[in-house]
Design an enzyme around this catalytic site. Structure first.
Site, mmCIF file in Angstrom:
data_model
loop_
_atom_site.group_PDB
_atom_site.id
_atom_site.type_symbol
_atom_site.label_atom_id
_atom_site.label_comp_id
_atom_site.label_asym_id
_atom_site.label_seq_id
_atom_site.Cartn_x
_atom_site.Cartn_y
_atom_site.Cartn_z
ATOM 1 N N THR A 41 0.828 -1.215 0.000
ATOM 2 C CA THR A 41 0.000 0.000 0.000
ATOM 3 C C THR A 41 0.860 1.262 0.000
ATOM 4 O O THR A 41 0.494 2.290 -0.588
ATOM 5 C CB THR A 41 -0.923 -0.021 1.244
ATOM 6 N N HIS A 50 -1.761 14.470 6.340
ATOM 7 C CA HIS A 50 -3.015 15.135 6.707
ATOM 8 C C HIS A 50 -2.854 15.973 7.970
ATOM 9 O O HIS A 50 -2.064 15.635 8.860
ATOM 10 C CB HIS A 50 -4.106 14.086 6.937
ATOM 11 N N LYS A 250 -12.222 10.420 2.076
ATOM 12 C CA LYS A 250 -12.041 11.871 2.039
ATOM 13 C C LYS A 250 -12.385 12.417 0.669
ATOM 14 O O LYS A 250 -12.265 13.611 0.433
ATOM 15 C CB LYS A 250 -10.601 12.223 2.404
ATOM 16 N N ARG A 311 -6.414 0.049 0.080
ATOM 17 C CA ARG A 311 -6.457 0.362 1.513
ATOM 18 C C ARG A 311 -6.708 -0.939 2.279
ATOM 19 O O ARG A 311 -7.508 -1.766 1.818
ATOM 20 C CB ARG A 311 -7.607 1.328 1.820
ATOM 21 N N ILE A 335 -4.045 -0.449 9.104
ATOM 22 C CA ILE A 335 -3.506 0.920 9.031
ATOM 23 C C ILE A 335 -3.903 1.528 7.680
ATOM 24 O O ILE A 335 -3.120 1.612 6.731
ATOM 25 C CB ILE A 335 -1.967 0.928 9.244
ATOM 26 N N SER A 337 -5.823 4.942 5.705
ATOM 27 C CA SER A 337 -5.499 6.359 5.801
ATOM 28 C C SER A 337 -6.007 6.899 7.138
ATOM 29 O O SER A 337 -7.101 6.499 7.561
ATOM 30 C CB SER A 337 -6.160 7.117 4.644
ATOM 31 N N CYS A 402 13.807 12.016 -19.317
ATOM 32 C CA CYS A 402 12.599 12.718 -18.837
ATOM 33 C C CYS A 402 12.837 13.320 -17.452
ATOM 34 O O CYS A 402 12.427 14.435 -17.166
ATOM 35 C CB CYS A 402 11.421 11.772 -18.743
ATOM 36 N N CYS A 437 7.998 9.405 -20.702
ATOM 37 C CA CYS A 437 8.079 8.202 -21.557
ATOM 38 C C CYS A 437 7.919 6.924 -20.747
ATOM 39 O O CYS A 437 7.898 5.840 -21.309
ATOM 40 C CB CYS A 437 9.351 8.200 -22.401
HETATM 41 C C1 LIG Z 1 -5.647 4.884 -2.206
HETATM 42 C C2 LIG Z 1 -4.948 5.204 -0.917
HETATM 43 C C3 LIG Z 1 -4.677 6.517 -0.551
HETATM 44 C C4 LIG Z 1 -4.045 6.805 0.650
HETATM 45 N N1 LIG Z 1 -3.705 8.092 0.916
HETATM 46 C C5 LIG Z 1 -3.083 8.390 2.082
HETATM 47 C C6 LIG Z 1 -2.675 9.709 2.362
HETATM 48 O O1 LIG Z 1 -2.763 10.585 1.519
HETATM 49 N N2 LIG Z 1 -2.145 9.965 3.571
HETATM 50 C C7 LIG Z 1 -2.005 9.017 4.533
HETATM 51 O O2 LIG Z 1 -1.585 9.348 5.627
HETATM 52 N N3 LIG Z 1 -2.326 7.732 4.275
HETATM 53 C C8 LIG Z 1 -2.840 7.396 3.066
HETATM 54 N N4 LIG Z 1 -3.162 6.111 2.774
HETATM 55 C C9 LIG Z 1 -2.866 5.084 3.755
HETATM 56 C C10 LIG Z 1 -1.392 4.664 3.720
HETATM 57 O O3 LIG Z 1 -0.978 4.447 2.397
HETATM 58 C C11 LIG Z 1 -1.254 3.390 4.533
HETATM 59 O O4 LIG Z 1 -1.735 3.640 5.830
HETATM 60 C C12 LIG Z 1 0.178 2.898 4.656
HETATM 61 O O5 LIG Z 1 0.823 2.853 3.418
HETATM 62 C C13 LIG Z 1 0.149 1.514 5.275
HETATM 63 O O6 LIG Z 1 1.458 1.047 5.362
HETATM 64 P P1 LIG Z 1 1.742 -0.415 5.895
HETATM 65 O O7 LIG Z 1 3.192 -0.492 6.134
HETATM 66 O O8 LIG Z 1 0.813 -0.744 7.006
HETATM 67 O O9 LIG Z 1 1.274 -1.373 4.704
HETATM 68 P P2 LIG Z 1 2.058 -1.849 3.397
HETATM 69 O O10 LIG Z 1 2.726 -0.755 2.704
HETATM 70 O O11 LIG Z 1 1.085 -2.657 2.598
HETATM 71 O O12 LIG Z 1 3.190 -2.793 3.997
HETATM 72 C C14 LIG Z 1 2.929 -4.080 4.465
HETATM 73 C C15 LIG Z 1 4.063 -4.959 3.982
HETATM 74 O O13 LIG Z 1 3.937 -6.242 4.548
HETATM 75 C C16 LIG Z 1 4.398 -7.177 3.595
HETATM 76 N N5 LIG Z 1 3.844 -8.499 3.939
HETATM 77 C C17 LIG Z 1 2.565 -8.913 3.852
HETATM 78 N N6 LIG Z 1 2.459 -10.195 4.217
HETATM 79 C C18 LIG Z 1 3.712 -10.611 4.538
HETATM 80 C C19 LIG Z 1 4.244 -11.864 4.966
HETATM 81 N N7 LIG Z 1 3.478 -12.951 5.124
HETATM 82 N N8 LIG Z 1 5.577 -11.945 5.190
HETATM 83 C C20 LIG Z 1 6.390 -10.858 5.039
HETATM 84 N N9 LIG Z 1 5.912 -9.664 4.620
HETATM 85 C C21 LIG Z 1 4.597 -9.533 4.376
HETATM 86 C C22 LIG Z 1 3.836 -6.617 2.284
HETATM 87 O O14 LIG Z 1 4.487 -7.152 1.141
HETATM 88 C C23 LIG Z 1 4.029 -5.131 2.469
HETATM 89 O O15 LIG Z 1 5.243 -4.676 1.913
HETATM 90 C C24 LIG Z 1 -3.736 5.771 1.546
HETATM 91 C C25 LIG Z 1 -3.977 4.448 1.181
HETATM 92 C C26 LIG Z 1 -4.539 4.162 -0.066
HETATM 93 C C27 LIG Z 1 -4.698 2.762 -0.501
#
Ligand SMILES: Cc1cc2nc3c(=O)[nH]c(=O)nc-3n(C[C@H](O)[C@H](O)[C@H](O)COP(=O)(O)OP(=O)(O)OC[C@H]3O[C@@H](n4cnc5c(N)ncnc54)[C@H](O)[C@@H]3O)c2cc1C
Length: 490
Positions: A41, A50, A250, A311, A335, A337, A402, A437
């Site tokens: 994500t 935010h 949002k 998300r 986790i 947004s 680019c 590109c």
């Molecule tokens: C469309 C969209 C818009 C958003 N906009 C915003 C914004 O503007 N501002 C904001 O604050 N938040 C925003 N968010 C939320 C934000 O992107 C997330 O809260 C954040 O990226 C979550 O991070 P994470 O590390 O929890 O998840 P991830 O980035 O998904 O990381 C989890 C990791 O765990 C790994 N994993 C999964 N299973 C296993 C396993 N079995 N073994 C080892 N590794 C594993 C995955 O490969 C991944 O790399 C947005 C989200 C989306 C989808």
């Protein structure tokens, strides 16, 4: 060896926790299932830091967002990731919406969000953001909102954590976890790791990790958001523009990026396939329509890429940050947004939980919170470049036209701590392939550099790991064979 802490998941949350914990005298490892960190994500979202007025007060994500926003100033100084506090507008197009803006301002100000103001003077609003629709009747201005490059932030966190001793293991999908005698035994693609404490930051897969230990108290569903990205300088925006929020999101925003592009999105679609990051005609139409209500002159002909992110939506609709019933196992799940905004505050909370578990948190004598800023060709003056090129001619060899990326920058990205191993790894670290590109010119050259620097054959270089090879063989291999035969016969 038994680690003190293992973190599952190398997204912004796992890496932020790793970096915060790297301050202490602990043996720490992070396991990521993909070929690179920041592949989930964290790779595809709006990149907005935010202000914190959006979530209702009953949610912990509200407080963590407000605290997280505050922590960005210091973190950006220490870690040198691209971050700009440009401020946001929530845009009201109808008079009845003004009272909602006033309420958000009142509650937000009470909760410590600085500088919130409702502006009703249309002339002033349009001076502050000339591309905004003239249908605007008022805006909630949040000057503390900002924009960040989410993956460059994550690479910075990981690099600094690695500099301070955290070990990163990529291509390590956790498939089984056992807990006996206060030790977790973690099985990941043929390797076994042991740890006294385990942090689940596995994003969309966090419920599955929790279930591996028999804890089945939440589930995660994917909600897709699609985007359209526009070429640099196609249109300049000075503010992040939000519509009035809906119950589920949002809304579709129009927003600049830290690199000078603008994008429109995301929509919000509940789906069932946790891996489905395809874009759809209907989704992109919805996004465009939404964006045009805020910025009518969106330059569609300058769009360079569509993408989608997922998300991780928990049933509670709030962050799940728990010291669970299994001693030493902390869930950091659901986790959604504003997770990106909250990442530093979430890491603080995890430190508190570890302290409650009795983990000794002694600050390392040689802890270094600073990560040097990666040098960029386009940031140098002509004189500075002349000097650089004299010292290393690879500064003068432009690989991506680019985005004006030199060979030197790509080599640095590969050899950085937790460095790039794939084409996307290079692209997301220093931008070859991010421009107009979209890699048409530079991809073969990036493959060549990766192959040379990592000492692996061309055909083993992948776009993003596993079976995403870009080269399958030599097109004129048969000619080489014929040549060899002829040579032998002579
Ligand atoms: C469309 C969209 C818009 C958003 N906009 C915003 C914004 O503007 N501002 C904001 O604050 N938040 C925003 N968010 C939320 C934000 O992107 C997330 O809260 C954040 O990226 C979550 O991070 P994470 O590390 O929890 O998840 P991830 O980035 O998904 O990381 C989890 C990791 O765990 C790994 N994993 C999964 N299973 C296993 C396993 N079995 N073994 C080892 N590794 C594993 C995955 O490969 C991944 O790399 C947005 C989200 C989306 C989808």
């Amino acid at each position: 060896m038994i680690y003190d802490v293992i973190i599952i998941g190398g997204g912004v949350i796992g890496c932020s926790i790793a970096r915060t914990l790297s301050k202490y005298n602990l043996k720490i490892a992070l396991l990521e299932k993909e070929a690179d960190i920041a592949s989930g994500t964290t790779k595809a979202n709006s990149g907005v830091v935010h202000a914190g007025y959006a979530a209702e007060r009953q949610y912990i994500k509200r407080n963590l967002c407000i605290r997280g926003n505050e922590l960005y100033t210091q973190a950006a100084k220490e870690l040198n990731f691209p971050f700009k506090r440009i401020g946001s507008f929530v845009v009201a197009l109808e008079d009845e919406q003004i009272k909602d803006l006033e309420e958000k301002k009142k509650q937000g100000t009470e909760d410590g969000i600085p500088g919130l103001e409702v502006i009703l003077d249309k002339k002033k609003i349009l001076e502050m953001e000339p591309n905004l629709t003239d249908q605007v009747v008022g805006v909630l201005h949040a000057p503390s909102a900002g924009i960040v490059s989410p993956y460059e932030l994550t690479f910075a966190l990981a690099e600094n954590a690695a500099m301070n001793g955290v070990q990163f293991f990529r291509n390590q999908e956790v498939i089984k976890i056992l807990h006996r005698d206060y030790v977790f035994t973690i099985h990941a693609r043929g390797s076994i790791y042991k740890s006294n404490n385990l942090i689940n930051a596995a994003g969309l897969y966090a419920d599955k990790i929790s279930k591996m230990l028999g804890l089945d108290y939440f589930s995660i569903l994917p909600r897709k958001g699609e985007y359209i990205l526009f070429d640099k300088n196609a249109l300049q925006l000075s503010k992040i523009l939000f519509p009035m929020p809906t119950k589920v999101s949002k809304g579709i925003l129009v927003c600049p990026t830290v690199h000078g592009n603008i994008f429109v999105g995301p929509n919000a679609q509940n789906i069932t396939d946790i891996e489905d990051i395809s874009t759809t005609e209907a989704g992109l139409k919805e996004v465009l329509e939404g964006g045009r209500t805020l910025v009518p002159n969106l330059p569609l002909r300058a769009s360079i890429r569509n993408f989608a992110g997922l998300r991780a939506v928990p049933d509670s609709y709030d962050f799940i940050i728990d010291n669970t019933d299994i001693y030493g196992f902390i869930n950091v799940a659901g986790i959604l947004s504003p997770g990106l905004t909250s990442c530093f505050a979430i890491a603080e909370k995890v430190v508190d939980y570890l302290e409650l578990l009795g983990v000794e948190l002694k600050v390392k004598e040689n802890y270094n919170p600073y990560r040097p800023k990666p040098e960029r060709f386009k940031d140098f003056t002509k004189q500075e470049l002349d000097k650089k090129i004299k010292a290393d001619p690879k500064w003068g060899k432009i690989i991506c036209r680019c985005e004006t990326v030199s060979e030197h920058e790509i080599i640095e990205a590969i050899h950085a701590p937790v460095g790039a191993r794939t084409i996307d790894g290079v692209k997301f670290r220093c931008r070859p392939g991010m421009g107009r590109c979209q890699g048409g010119f530079c991809t073969p050259r990036v493959v060549e550099i990766l192959s040379r620097e990592l000492n692996i054959p061309y055909h083993q270089i992948t776009k993003r790991g596993d079976d995403t090879h870009v080269l399958v063989g030599l097109t004129k291999e048969f000619l080489l064979e014929e040549n060899e035969k002829e040579e032998k016969e002579k």
